[in-house]
Design an enzyme around this catalytic site. Sequence first.
Site, PDB file in Angstrom:
ATOM      1  N   HIS A  65      52.264  36.861  40.080  1.00  0.00           N
ATOM      2  CA  HIS A  65      53.066  36.957  41.291  1.00  0.00           C
ATOM      3  C   HIS A  65      52.717  35.841  42.259  1.00  0.00           C
ATOM      4  O   HIS A  65      51.678  35.198  42.136  1.00  0.00           O
ATOM      5  CB  HIS A  65      52.822  38.300  41.990  1.00  0.00           C
ATOM      6  CG  HIS A  65      51.376  38.565  42.247  1.00  0.00           C
ATOM      7  ND1 HIS A  65      50.579  39.234  41.355  1.00  0.00           N
ATOM      8  CD2 HIS A  65      50.563  38.221  43.267  1.00  0.00           C
ATOM      9  CE1 HIS A  65      49.346  39.311  41.820  1.00  0.00           C
ATOM     10  NE2 HIS A  65      49.308  38.696  42.990  1.00  0.00           N
ATOM     11  N   CYS A 224      45.233  46.727  54.262  1.00  0.00           N
ATOM     12  CA  CYS A 224      44.759  45.570  53.514  1.00  0.00           C
ATOM     13  C   CYS A 224      45.394  44.327  54.105  1.00  0.00           C
ATOM     14  O   CYS A 224      46.271  44.431  54.965  1.00  0.00           O
ATOM     15  CB  CYS A 224      45.086  45.712  52.021  1.00  0.00           C
ATOM     16  SG  CYS A 224      46.851  45.855  51.663  1.00  0.00           S
TER      17      CYS A 224
END
Length: 721
Positions: A65, A224
């Site tokens: 990705h 995160c």
Amino acid sequence: MSEMITADLVDLDLSADTKEAAARALAERMAALGRVTDLDGFLADVAAREAQMPTGLDGGIGIPHCRSEHVTEPTLAFGRKAAGIDFGAPDGPADLIFLIAAPAGADDAHLTILSALARQLTNTAFTAALRAVDDTETAAALIRGDRTPASVDVPAGAGNAERPEGSGATEAGAADAVASAEDIAVSGTAPVPSAGVEDGSDPVPGTTAAPDGRPFRVVAVTSCPTGIAHTYMAAESLENAGREAGIELVVETQGSAGFTRLDPAVIAAADGVILAHDVPVREKERFAGKPTVDVGVKAGINRPAELVAEVREKAARGEVTAGSAPGSAAGSASGTPVERTGGTGDGYGTRLRTWLMSGVSYMVPFVAAGGLLIALGFAIGGWQVNKAPSVMDHFVWTQADSWGALLFQIGGVAFNFLIPVLAGYIAYGMADRPGLVPGFVGGSIALTINAGFLGGLAAGLIAGGVVMAIQKVRIPAAVRGIMPVVVIPLISSAVVGFLMFVVIGKPIASAQKGMTDWLNGLTGANAVLLGALLGLMMCFDLGGPVNKVAYTFATAGIAVANPGDSAMKIMAAVMAAGMVPPLAMALATTVRARLFNPTERENGKAAWVLGASFITEGAIPFAAADPLRVIPSAMAGGAVTGALSMTFGATLRAPHGGIFVVPLIGNPFLYLIAVAAGVGVTTALVVVLKGLRKRSPSGAGAESTGTGAVSPAGSKEPVAA
């Protein structure tokens, strides 16, 4: 909004045998639908991400990705390879491959969808259904959420038969592989193991009820760096662990699409708090006064049952924690944020480095302001300005000497804060706000007894340790309210003061004096070798831990009111070497543009400014994509620059600034020659090495050196999803 994945983006029988070929096969499907505008450019960005860290996860999942300017809209392609493809996961090859493409700026709606996929990857039924599905329409519908795993017939012995649920025990390897850096729109992980229940036993010691008989209540926050994958996977894991433990657990996910605050009444009624985060918790003060477990987000994914048990044990002991987020505001050596305070899930070495860098990052602005003011004072008032009387009594508006003395004395006052701030914020990084008072007290004592930088380090660590020890003591409910404002500051300051004045202060002061004398005594070959070594360190990881060590060593030397010439020479050598990698990559992309793809050439333009500003991280995109050619070349140039800077005797009082502080540098012309020499060496090596490489027949996708964009966090913590 078009569908993120369709049947045209699914290949249930990938013919590829390598991760590069798999990425190309799936990317070609994206390009055919017009969602990728430049296939090779996009694959270069995917390759750059793979070069930073493997994207294989335990459980047979691969998630290549990236964010890329060649992507028109967030897109997901799925491929299945029965024999598996090696994506670097600890448990073997991946048979489920998700290629995730995000544009440079994905909107909140798309990020929410990607977050939902991250949660699905923790569902073993979901991955089993993907292994069993036999048509592309159904596979796409499963991933979109239009079909449920239960609607897919999973034959006995198929799907997850070779990956039983218990195999999730090695989930930590997957989380470690990706949780350390997330700079793109999404990541993912393999199925999360159950919350620790074995043979029907209660996974948490004690009962599931609070002392008053009602169910034990916990509130949690997960976050995160990108607020996508790990934020929601940690939430899912904690919720599952709460259900299995028989407690009430509510999670606030602070994701990329914003967050919905927990009801204050829910927080007030909670018996404990779990904070699983890799970025500062927003409005953390809401949870003050509660038993709190504060860890990294991957701990929330990998060991949720342990966190539930830990918060209940803290509640039983009556242990509470203050609510501010340590280490969240200051910049690192290159002006970028440092990491959040290490949680209990991190190793001691990682936590120690984070604590120290918390203090250094808060200290650096004082070094910069004080050093520049003092340098300007010398420039305006002459070299005798340090002997000028106090400007309170002898300031003349029309005399340059008075203005020079004013700047020098303001800078000196700023320098007096260096050691207390260093110690205070090391303790803050360890123990939160209760650590500030003993940390500042210990740092001030270190300044008083001439223990210097080393004394500040010791005082901060001692203060943080003392406060952490006090916080572990079980305290009666009647006195908990005065603990943070009276008891902890009183006891910890007394202990730290005793140790600094009576026990360790004098030995540390002697060690500091010895180090200062050694630096001042460096001449000739020794100084040149030190400059070369510091140059190598600055360019080894382009802002990582080794770079930080060299930079901290240099700033420690000038963090005094009257540093010696050797200390200022070291600071000059470190800054000069740190400017070399980005400037060299900018020059290389200019003189040999054909060796770089369009994305790299664009990054090269930005690298001119970054390098000139002493932001070493400007070279990270190039090093991440082609480390074996770029990093050794950068180290060679950095060593040359560091050695030449020391040879020429260039000096620097400021810890930062690049070419913008050249007027304040001693021997500025020779200093610039040293920088230019290193840039020339690195540029030549990069051009030669890239020119000699063999071109892969598969094109840029297999061996490209491109990357999508300069890392927003610079290295100081270089990030990758």
